[in-house]
Enzyme design. Structure first.
Site, PDB file in Angstrom:
ATOM      1  N   GLU A  92      -6.434  85.490  90.854  1.00  0.00           N
ATOM      2  CA  GLU A  92      -5.360  84.967  90.224  1.00  0.00           C
ATOM      3  C   GLU A  92      -4.907  85.888  88.948  1.00  0.00           C
ATOM      4  O   GLU A  92      -3.604  86.002  88.970  1.00  0.00           O
ATOM      5  CB  GLU A  92      -5.751  83.664  89.541  1.00  0.00           C
ATOM      6  CG  GLU A  92      -4.589  82.733  88.902  1.00  0.00           C
ATOM      7  CD  GLU A  92      -5.025  81.585  88.565  1.00  0.00           C
ATOM      8  OE1 GLU A  92      -4.851  80.491  89.339  1.00  0.00           O
ATOM      9  OE2 GLU A  92      -5.427  81.579  87.553  1.00  0.00           O
ATOM     10  N   HIS A 150     -27.659  85.578 107.296  1.00  0.00           N
ATOM     11  CA  HIS A 150     -27.707  85.010 108.559  1.00  0.00           C
ATOM     12  C   HIS A 150     -26.124  84.136 108.757  1.00  0.00           C
ATOM     13  O   HIS A 150     -26.149  83.233 109.766  1.00  0.00           O
ATOM     14  CB  HIS A 150     -28.678  83.826 108.467  1.00  0.00           C
ATOM     15  CG  HIS A 150     -29.997  84.458 108.288  1.00  0.00           C
ATOM     16  ND1 HIS A 150     -30.812  84.662 109.247  1.00  0.00           N
ATOM     17  CD2 HIS A 150     -30.925  84.738 107.011  1.00  0.00           C
ATOM     18  CE1 HIS A 150     -32.175  85.259 108.838  1.00  0.00           C
ATOM     19  NE2 HIS A 150     -32.110  85.191 107.500  1.00  0.00           N
ATOM     20  N   LYS A 199       3.210  73.995  93.208  1.00  0.00           N
ATOM     21  CA  LYS A 199       3.106  72.636  92.451  1.00  0.00           C
ATOM     22  C   LYS A 199       4.487  71.931  92.375  1.00  0.00           C
ATOM     23  O   LYS A 199       4.441  70.508  92.511  1.00  0.00           O
ATOM     24  CB  LYS A 199       2.725  72.984  90.885  1.00  0.00           C
ATOM     25  CG  LYS A 199       1.470  73.648  90.738  1.00  0.00           C
ATOM     26  CD  LYS A 199       1.158  73.707  89.155  1.00  0.00           C
ATOM     27  CE  LYS A 199      -0.155  74.512  89.004  1.00  0.00           C
ATOM     28  NZ  LYS A 199      -0.278  74.954  87.456  1.00  0.00           N
TER      29      LYS A 199
END
Length: 540
Positions: A346, A377, A505
Site C-alpha cells: 500500500e 512443503h 470503495k
C-alpha cells in the site's frame, strides 16, 4: 531512481557469483553483516560486491536520503498529496522532547492519550470496569480493518507467551458476516467489550460489523444504555461515536499524521495492551524507538533499514524482481507477512513520482510468503528451481519460549539450510555423480540429472533475533517500516498515501445500490459483465 540511470548500466549488468565471493573473501560475512542490540542482520548472501555496495550507498546520498529522514522525524509534511506529516515515530519517542506541529506540541498530546489508554486497560484488567449486568469483562473484540486490524492482530499472536491479563482478544475485520459470527459464537454479551476502530467512523466493513455487534448486544439486554458499558471507540468523529451510543470519555484519538498501516503504535494498539498488559505494550514501543534512533543517527553503511531498502530497490531495478518472499521461521509470526503486505504494497505500489509524473522504472513489488517449515512443503520449489527472480528474507529466533529444544534446533537448521540451498544450489555434475553413486545407470542418471539441478546464486537475507519479546518485535517492525521509507525516497514516490484503494470503495457503494434497484442510475451505468453477475446472484 538514480541507480537505474543509463550511466550505471554496466554496473547493473555486472554478474555476482556468491560461490566465488565466498570462496575468495574469508571476511565477507564479517563485512556484510550488522548487529544492533539483540538483532543480527546477515546480508552476505546477496548479489553484491564492494563496487555495487559503494554505488548503492552513493545513490542513497544523491537521493538526499539523510535530509528526507530528518524531515520525516521533524514533522515536515512529506505526505505531499494529503499535506500531512508522517509521525508514527512520535508515538514511540521516549525522549519527551517537544515536537511542535502546526503550533501544537504533539508530544504532550500523545503522552496524555497514552495515559488514557493505560487507564482504560488497567480499569478493565483489574475488574473495575463492569458490563451492564455488573459482571467483569473477559473478552475484547477489536472491530477494524486494514491497519486497524492487521498490526494489532499480528502483534497479539506474536506475543502470545506474554499474554498476562486473563482477557481473550478477538479480531473482526471482513464485511463477510462469518468473520463476526466466529467471534460472537464464543463470547458472552455480558462480559464482552468491543473496540470500534475507525478514524472516520464510516468505514463500511467496520461500521456494518459494529452495528451488527450492537444489535447482538441489545438483543440480549434490550436496553440502549448497555452500549456504553460494552463499546469503546478509536475515532476522530465524536458526533458519530456519540450517536452510536458510546460515551465520549471512552473515545480515543486518531491523528491525521498517523497512517492506518503505521497505527499499531497509537490507540489502535489498545487491543495489544489488553492482551499483554500496558507495560509490555510500552516495551513494544521502546523496541521500535531504538530502531528509530539507529535509523536517524547511524551512517548508511552501518544502517540496517537503509541497507534493506537499498538491496530491495537494487533488485527491482537491476534484476526486475517483481516479488519478494518473506519467510519467518517462527510460528508466532504467522501473521507477519499479512501485516507487511499492507505496509509495503500500500505504501510503494505507486506509478507516479512526487511531481505527478509517470515513472519509467519499477517500484513496489508483491510481498508474499509464510512461516517455515510449512513453506518448504508448499512454495519453496519455485524459489529453488523456478525461473523467476525472487529475493528472500528469512527471519529466525535463536531461542524460543518453550522447552522443546529439539523442535527449535530442527526449525533453525531448516531455516539456515534453505538460505544455503538458495545460495549454492547443486550443479549438474554434482547431481549426476550422486545418481551414479546411488546405483543408477549412466543413461538413467543423464535423464534424471537435469530435473534435479538447482541453479543457486539466489539472494537472501537472514534476520536473527535473540528472542521474540515485545522489545525485539517492536524493533523488527520498525526495521521494515523504515526500509519501506528508504525505497520510497529512492524511487521518488509518496509512500504515505493510498489513492488506489478509493475507486473500488466508490464503485462498491454504487453497485450495492444497483443490486437493490435495477431501475436506478447506478444500475443503468454498469457494464454488461457486472449486470450479469448481479442477475446471477438475484436468481439464487
Amino acid at each position: 531512481m538514480l541507480f537505474c540511470n543509463d550511466s550505471n548500466k554496466e554496473l547493473r549488468e555486472q554478474k555476482v557469483s556468491l560461490s566465488h565471493e565466498f570462496a575468495t573473501d574469508n571476511h565477507r560475512v564479517e563485512k556484510l553483516s550488522l548487529k544492533f542490540e539483540n538483532i543480527y542482520f546477515d546480508y552476505s548472501k546477496n548479489l553484491v560486491n564492494d563496487n555495487i555496495l559503494k554505488t548503492l550507498l552513493e545513490s542513497a546520498s544523491k537521493s538526499n536520503l539523510k535530509n528526507k529522514i530528518q524531515q520525516m522525524f521533524a514533522g515536515e509534511k512529506i505526505n505531499s498529496t494529503e499535506n500531512r506529516s508522517v509521525l508514527h515515530t512520535a508515538l514511540r519517542d521516549l525522549s519527551n522532547s517537544p515536537l511542535v506541529i502546526d503550533g501544537q506540541d504533539i508530544r504532550k498530546e500523545v503522552n496524555e492519550e497514552k495515559q488514557r489508554v493505560k487507564a482504560l486497560v488497567e480499569k478493565v484488567t483489574s475488574g473495575d470496569w463492569k458490563g451492564f449486568s455488573g459482571k467483569r469483562i473477559t473478552d475484547i473484540v477489536n472491530i477494524g480493518i486494514g491497519g486497524s486490524d492487521l498490526g494489532p492482530k499480528m502483534v497479539v499472536r506474536a506475543l502470545q507467551p506474554y499474554h498476562c491479563t486473563g482477557l481473550k482478544v478477538h479480531f473482526v475485520s471482513n464485511v463477510d458476516a462469518d468473520s463476526l459470527l466466529q467471534a460472537l459464537h464464543v463470547i458472552d454479551p455480558e462480559t464482552t467489550l468491543f473496540i470500534v476502530a475507525s478514524k472516520s467512523f464510516s468505514t463500511e466493513e467496520t461500521l456494518l460489523n459494529s452495528i451488527s455487534a450492537r444489535e447482538w448486544l441489545l438483543d440480549h439486554y434490550e436496553d440502549e444504555k448497555a452500549v456504553a458499558n460494552h463499546f469503546v471507540a478509536i475515532s476522530s468523529k465524536l458526533d458519530k461515536v456519540e450517536e452510536f451510543g458510546i460515551n465520549l470519555e471512552h473515545c480515543y484519538k486518531m491523528w491525521d499524521w498517523v497512517g492506518g498501516r503505521y497505527s499499531l503504535w497509537s490507540s489502535i494498539g489498545m487491543s495489544i495492551a489488553f492482551a499483554v498488559g500496558y507495560d509490555n505494550f510500552e516495551k513494544l514501543l521502546a523496541g521500535a524507538y531504538s530502531i528509530d534512533k539507529h535509523f536517524k543517527e547511524t551512517e548508511f553503511d552501518k544502517n540496517i533499514p537503509v541497507i534493506m531498502g537499498l538491496l530491495a530497490s537494487y533488485y527491482s531495478c537491476a534484476y526486475q524482481s517483481q516479488s519478494q518472499a518473506l519467510l519467518p521461521y517462527d510460528e508466532r509470526l504467522c501473521y507477519f507477512v499479512d501485516y507487511l503486505q499492507q505496509a509495503d504494497m500500500e505504501s510503494n505500489g505507486k506509478s507516479v513520482n512526487l511531481a505527478g509524473e509517470g515513472v519509467d522504472y519499477q517500484t513496489g513489488v508483491v510481498l508474499w510468503g509464510g512461516v517455515g517449515t510449512n513453506g518448504q512443503h508448499a512454495f519453496h520449489q519455485l524459489l529453488h528451481q523456478g525461473n523467476v527472480f525472487i529475493p528472500v528474507d528469512f527471519i529466525a529466533v535463536a531461542t524460543s519460549h518453550h522447552n522443546y529444544d529439539n523442535h527449535q534446533q530442527a526449525l533453525l537448521a531448516n531455516c539456515f539450510a534453505q538460505s544455503q540451498a538458495l545460495m549454492f544450489g547443486q550443479s549438474y555434475d554434482m547431481v549426476y555423480n550422486e545418481l551414479l553413486n546411488s546405483g543408477l545407470s549412466e543413461v538413467q542418471a543423464k535423464q534424471l540429472a537435469p530435473h534435479k539441478v538447482i541453479p543457486g546464486n539466489r539472494p537472501s537475507t537472514t534476520i536473527l533475533l535473540d528472542e521474540l519479546s515485545p522489545y525485539t518485535l517492536g524493533a523488527l517492525i520498525a526495521l521494515y517500516e523504515h526500509k519501506i521509507f528508504v525505497q520510497g525516497v529512492l524511487w521518488d514516490i509518496n509512500s504515505y498515501d493510498q489513492w488506489g484503494v478509493e475507486l473500488g470503495k466508490k464503485l462498491g457503494k454504487n453497485i450495492l445500490k444497483a443490486m437493490s434497484d435495477d431501475s436506478s442510475a447506478e444500475y443503468q451505468n454498469l457494464d454488461e459483465s457486472t449486470k450479469w453477475l448481479i442477475a446471477k446472484v438475484k436468481s439464487k
